[in-house]
Scaffold this motif. Structure first.
Motif, short mmCIF file in Angstrom:
data_model
loop_
_atom_site.label_atom_id
_atom_site.label_comp_id
_atom_site.label_asym_id
_atom_site.label_seq_id
_atom_site.Cartn_x
_atom_site.Cartn_y
_atom_site.Cartn_z
N SER A 228 0.85 -1.19 0.00
CA SER A 228 0.00 0.00 0.00
C SER A 228 0.89 1.24 0.00
N ALA A 229 0.33 2.34 -0.46
CA ALA A 229 1.08 3.59 -0.51
C ALA A 229 0.08 4.74 -0.58
N THR A 230 0.60 5.95 -0.60
CA THR A 230 -0.26 7.12 -0.77
C THR A 230 -0.35 7.54 -2.24
N GLU A 231 0.27 6.77 -3.14
CA GLU A 231 0.23 7.09 -4.55
C GLU A 231 0.27 5.81 -5.37
N LEU A 242 -2.89 10.59 -2.48
CA LEU A 242 -3.55 11.19 -1.33
C LEU A 242 -2.67 12.31 -0.81
N GLN A 243 -3.23 13.51 -0.68
CA GLN A 243 -2.44 14.62 -0.18
C GLN A 243 -3.32 15.56 0.63
N ALA A 248 -6.92 21.52 6.68
CA ALA A 248 -7.98 20.62 7.17
C ALA A 248 -7.40 19.24 7.44
N PRO A 249 -7.95 18.54 8.46
CA PRO A 249 -7.47 17.17 8.73
C PRO A 249 -7.88 16.23 7.60
N GLY A 250 -7.09 15.22 7.41
CA GLY A 250 -7.41 14.23 6.39
C GLY A 250 -6.73 14.50 5.07
N LEU A 251 -6.96 13.57 4.14
CA LEU A 251 -6.31 13.61 2.83
C LEU A 251 -7.37 13.53 1.74
#
Length: 390
Positions: A228-231, A242-243, A248-251
């Motif tokens: 898994s990754a953020t991209e 995901l960025q 604001a909190p969260g992606l």
């Protein structure tokens, strides 16, 4: 006047006919009284023991594969079943079984579910499938099964042309260019079994050169590594990532192509990751070797992206959300348990997500992401009273 004094005969008028009643038989009631305790004991042994015990534990294994049966896409899912439910299953079923389930991806229905071995710690892995047969390797060797029924056609040392088979999953592979299973014998010689064949022949010089040193008699560990990754890479070029969005909190999801980025919807995800998958139809590796980690975002071949995240900013409980890359709409959200998720994509671009179900601490469940973006749980390994697949 008749004289009857000498003959001894006395005349009397005829009386009514008498009907003799048959005596009542008391044997039926007696048999019932005898059988009642026996029936009670049988019920206590087989009925109460079934109701009082839990279903066998099911552990999904890495190494799933795909095939087409009667025009429908099917996932071939190896799994391990531990335990029995009730006295009947204890008598008739193996306590530990390595099994293979063929599940239709359109409906989630099990087409067939068959045992491969009655062993505690064996692993199974789908190497390849043809039009009629599928080839599965276990710690006991190669098993060839009929795709329609799951019947075993040949296995292990019984495969013709492979008299000295090696009992190791690492001794077998699939050569896509030759469309054949490659098998190493106990002397190190290589053999091939063409797709839909059940006999082995000596490998060609080209196959021998391509597979030199790649097969082994050692037993691999067989543990799956989540990726898994953020991209992740998406179809049509570019990536999705995901960025943060401001303070604001969260992606949020952003699709990046060339030098710019475009937001994908307005949904914000917390503690989020994108499960990554091998290319569609490629077998799941038991381990991701260096330089061969998956980079494709789960769902991307179908125009979707799957995000694994906390359910909200204040929750530690997890969920899977499916987002349309075209509209940015969240098409489905499926609550899950804690832990990581791993993904696999079928040749028809459906996505399998191995992830723990809510409240389940025993192991992974299986979620199916359809082409329309819906997410459903797929039940694997359910059994009826007799221990047969339900």
């Amino acid at each position: 006047m008749n004289d009857t004094s000498q003959s001894g005969y006395v005349w009397a008028p005829p009386g009514p006919y008498e009907v003799r009643r048959k005596p009542r038989r008391r044997g039926g009631h007696a048999r019932l009284l005898v059988l009642a305790p026996v029936a009670m004991v049988v019920f206590m042994l087989f009925g109460v023991s079934y109701l009082a015990s839990s279903d066998p534990a099911v552990t999904l294994q890495p190494g799933a594969g795909f095939a087409t049966v009667s025009g429908k896409e099917v996932a071939l899912l190896p799994y391990h079943r531990s335990g029995t439910r009730g006295m009947f299953q204890m008598i008739t079923q193996d306590m530990f079984q390595v099994r293979l389930s063929a599940t239709e991806l359109d409906t989630g229905r099990a087409l067939w579910d068959v045992p491969l071995a009655g062993e505690l710690s064996w692993q199974a892995r789908v190497l390849a499938s043809g039009t009629w047969n599928t080839y599965v390797v276990t710690d006991g060797g190669l098993v060839i099964l009929d795709l329609t029924s799951g019947a075993v056609l040949a296995r292990d040392h019984g495969i013709q042309g492979l008299p000295r088979a090696v009992t190791s999953r690492a001794a077998y592979g699939y050569d896509a260019s030759a469309k054949a299973i490659v098998a190493m014998d106990a002397d190190g010689g290589l053999h091939t079994i063409a797709l839909d064949a059940i006999t082995a022949i000596p490998a060609s010089p080209q196959v021998v050169a391509a597979w030199a040193g790649k097969l082994s008699a050692k037993r691999p560990i067989g543990t799956a590594t989540s990726s898994s990754a953020t991209e992740g890479v998406v179809s049509g070029g570019g990536t999705v990532l995901l960025q943060p969005r401001g303070n604001a909190p969260g992606l949020g999801l952003v699709r990046r192509s060339g030098g710019g980025g475009t937001p994908v919807g307005d949904t914000v995800f917390h503690e989020a990751q994108i499960p990554l998958t091998p290319p569609p139809g490629e077998a799941e590796p038991e381990d991701f070797p260096a330089g061969r980690r998956s980079t494709i975002a789960a769902g991307a071949p179908a125009g979707l992206v799957v995000v694994h995240h906390n359910r909200d900013v204040n929750s530690k409980e997890r969920a899977l959300s499916v987002v349309s890359l075209r509209t940015g709409e969240v098409t489905a959200t499926l609550p899950t348990g804690t832990g990581s998720a791993r993904a696999l994509t079928s040749p028809g671009n459906r996505t399998l997500i191995y992830v723990r179900a809510p409240g389940d601490t025993a192991g992974e469940g299986l979620a199916l992401i359809g082409l329309d973006g819906r997410a459903t749980w797929v039940e694997v390994g359910s059994v009826d009273y007799f221990g047969n697949p339900g």
